[in-house]
Design a protein around this motif. Structure first.
Motif, PDB file in Angstrom:
ATOM      1  N   LYS A 231       0.831  -1.208   0.000  1.00  0.00           N
ATOM      2  CA  LYS A 231       0.000   0.000   0.000  1.00  0.00           C
ATOM      3  C   LYS A 231       0.863   1.253   0.000  1.00  0.00           C
ATOM      4  O   LYS A 231       0.594   2.214  -0.744  1.00  0.00           O
ATOM      5  N   PHE A 232       1.920   1.240   0.831  1.00  0.00           N
ATOM      6  CA  PHE A 232       2.829   2.391   0.881  1.00  0.00           C
ATOM      7  C   PHE A 232       3.499   2.595  -0.474  1.00  0.00           C
ATOM      8  O   PHE A 232       3.606   3.729  -0.963  1.00  0.00           O
ATOM      9  N   GLN A 233       3.940   1.499  -1.087  1.00  0.00           N
ATOM     10  CA  GLN A 233       4.617   1.609  -2.384  1.00  0.00           C
ATOM     11  C   GLN A 233       3.686   2.179  -3.452  1.00  0.00           C
ATOM     12  O   GLN A 233       4.090   3.032  -4.255  1.00  0.00           O
ATOM     13  N   GLN A 234       2.428   1.728  -3.454  1.00  0.00           N
ATOM     14  CA  GLN A 234       1.460   2.224  -4.435  1.00  0.00           C
ATOM     15  C   GLN A 234       1.186   3.714  -4.231  1.00  0.00           C
ATOM     16  O   GLN A 234       1.159   4.496  -5.190  1.00  0.00           O
ATOM     17  N   ARG A 235       1.002   4.117  -2.971  1.00  0.00           N
ATOM     18  CA  ARG A 235       0.678   5.525  -2.696  1.00  0.00           C
ATOM     19  C   ARG A 235       1.866   6.430  -2.993  1.00  0.00           C
ATOM     20  O   ARG A 235       1.693   7.524  -3.538  1.00  0.00           O
ATOM     21  N   PHE A 236       3.068   5.974  -2.609  1.00  0.00           N
ATOM     22  CA  PHE A 236       4.239   6.808  -2.881  1.00  0.00           C
ATOM     23  C   PHE A 236       4.490   6.887  -4.385  1.00  0.00           C
ATOM     24  O   PHE A 236       4.928   7.923  -4.896  1.00  0.00           O
ATOM     25  N   GLY A 237       4.183   5.802  -5.087  1.00  0.00           N
ATOM     26  CA  GLY A 237       4.289   5.829  -6.542  1.00  0.00           C
ATOM     27  C   GLY A 237       3.336   6.846  -7.151  1.00  0.00           C
ATOM     28  O   GLY A 237       3.682   7.533  -8.131  1.00  0.00           O
ATOM     29  N   ALA A 238       2.131   6.969  -6.560  1.00  0.00           N
ATOM     30  CA  ALA A 238       1.169   7.957  -7.047  1.00  0.00           C
ATOM     31  C   ALA A 238       1.676   9.376  -6.800  1.00  0.00           C
ATOM     32  O   ALA A 238       1.491  10.272  -7.633  1.00  0.00           O
ATOM     33  N   VAL A 239       2.339   9.578  -5.656  1.00  0.00           N
ATOM     34  CA  VAL A 239       2.924  10.885  -5.351  1.00  0.00           C
ATOM     35  C   VAL A 239       3.997  11.227  -6.387  1.00  0.00           C
ATOM     36  O   VAL A 239       4.030  12.329  -6.933  1.00  0.00           O
ATOM     37  N   GLU A 240       4.866  10.261  -6.672  1.00  0.00           N
ATOM     38  CA  GLU A 240       5.933  10.499  -7.643  1.00  0.00           C
ATOM     39  C   GLU A 240       5.371  10.762  -9.037  1.00  0.00           C
ATOM     40  O   GLU A 240       5.889  11.606  -9.783  1.00  0.00           O
ATOM     41  N   SER A 241       4.294  10.042  -9.399  1.00  0.00           N
ATOM     42  CA  SER A 241       3.686  10.242 -10.716  1.00  0.00           C
ATOM     43  C   SER A 241       3.105  11.640 -10.840  1.00  0.00           C
ATOM     44  O   SER A 241       3.235  12.294 -11.884  1.00  0.00           O
ATOM     45  N   ALA A 242       2.446  12.110  -9.759  1.00  0.00           N
ATOM     46  CA  ALA A 242       1.874  13.451  -9.775  1.00  0.00           C
ATOM     47  C   ALA A 242       2.967  14.506  -9.933  1.00  0.00           C
ATOM     48  O   ALA A 242       2.796  15.494 -10.660  1.00  0.00           O
ATOM     49  N   LEU A 243       4.098  14.295  -9.276  1.00  0.00           N
ATOM     50  CA  LEU A 243       5.211  15.243  -9.383  1.00  0.00           C
ATOM     51  C   LEU A 243       5.879  15.162 -10.755  1.00  0.00           C
ATOM     52  O   LEU A 243       6.302  16.180 -11.310  1.00  0.00           O
ATOM     53  N   LYS A 244       5.938  13.945 -11.299  1.00  0.00           N
ATOM     54  CA  LYS A 244       6.590  13.766 -12.598  1.00  0.00           C
ATOM     55  C   LYS A 244       5.854  14.534 -13.687  1.00  0.00           C
ATOM     56  O   LYS A 244       6.479  15.018 -14.644  1.00  0.00           O
ATOM     57  N   GLN A 245       4.515  14.640 -13.553  1.00  0.00           N
ATOM     58  CA  GLN A 245       3.730  15.401 -14.515  1.00  0.00           C
ATOM     59  C   GLN A 245       4.114  16.877 -14.525  1.00  0.00           C
ATOM     60  O   GLN A 245       3.876  17.584 -15.500  1.00  0.00           O
TER      61      GLN A 245
END
Length: 267
Positions: A231-245
């Motif tokens: 769950k942590f990995q998925q959520r942190f991945g979503a954070v990184e994706s939002a920043l990558k945009q």
């Protein structure tokens, strides 16, 4: 090429990998100790496939785990300790012994008349039989025989379960949760004291108490933590994706903004 290979083929393959004349250099230099990390990793990959219900790949992961057993069997045969047939024989005899309600004659192929018995009786009998086996091995203490090499969370749960069987347990989960709160207070005090060794000890007590919560909830603490990790990995991945945009990295923004993105990922 055969249409379907068998366990015998797998054993033959293993013997060829370990053949000093033309075998695999990597397999030839392995020992009991050197392949233990691979065994642990393969077991966790089986667990992960089951938890993710990835049945398409589960048979492959089970095969990888089986290969570890075949590898140990080959090493055992080479060194004169045991072979695969002895592994199977010992296992079957133990399972027959531990299931007297299914094999009352004590013989796998004997005249067995299965007795009516509920799950709780099965568990109770299982523990009694295992206790007798431990005593036969010279393990006298309640906690003797719980493998020291187990993952710490799993070992803590097993130690607590053993102690519970002789009455050393909280009757209700409220007492367990109160103990967690007590350990949190003691950890705060240890941290405030600046004593790192004491802090580590109190942290261990807190983790041990959390395992006790899991046990009272009939949950596997290892599985619960693995789920939390995913769950942590998925959520942190979503954070990184939002920043990558925005062509940004986590290190480019403030903790407050990271926390805001984290809350959005949770939603």
């Amino acid at each position: 090429m055969k249409e379907t290979y068998t366990v015998e083929d797998l054993q033959f393959l293993m013997s060829q990998l370990r053949n000093p004349d033309g075998g695999c250099p990597w397999d030839l230099k392995q020992t009991f100790s050197s392949i233990v990390p691979s065994t642990i990793e393969e077991a966790y990959e089986v667990a992960e496939a089951i938890e993710l219900e990835d049945f398409e790949h589960l048979h492959e992961e089970l095969g990888d785990l089986l290969f570890q057993v075949i590898f140990y069997a080959q090493l055992g045969r080479e060194q004169g300790h045991f072979d695969f047939s002895r592994i199977v024989d010992t296992l079957v005899r133990k399972l027959v012994r531990r299931h007297p309600h299914v094999f009352p004659s004590g013989d796998l192929h004997g005249d067995n008349q299965t007795r009516e018995i509920d799950e709780q009786q099965v568990k109770a009998n299982w523990e009694l039989i295992k206790a007798a086996e431990r005593e036969a091995k010279g393990e006298q203490g309640t906690l003797d025989g719980v493998a020291a090499g187990l993952p710490a969370l799993t070992r803590a749960a097993k130690l607590q379960k053993r102690a519970s069987q002789v009455g050393f347990d909280w009757p209700e989960i409220d007492g367990v949760l109160a103990k967690v709160e007590e350990e949190v207070r003691e950890l705060r005090e240890a941290i405030a004291s600046g004593n790192s060794e004491h802090s580590r000890e109190e942290l261990g007590d807190l983790l041990f108490s959390c395992v006790n919560v899991a046990r009272h909830l009939n949950e596997d603490p290892e599985a619960a933590l693995r789920q939390c990790n995913r769950k942590f990995q998925q959520r942190f991945g979503a954070v990184e994706s939002a920043l990558k945009q925005r062509n940004l990295q986590p290190s480019d923004v403030s903790l407050e903004e990271l926390d805001q993105l984290w809350e959005e990922a949770k939603k």
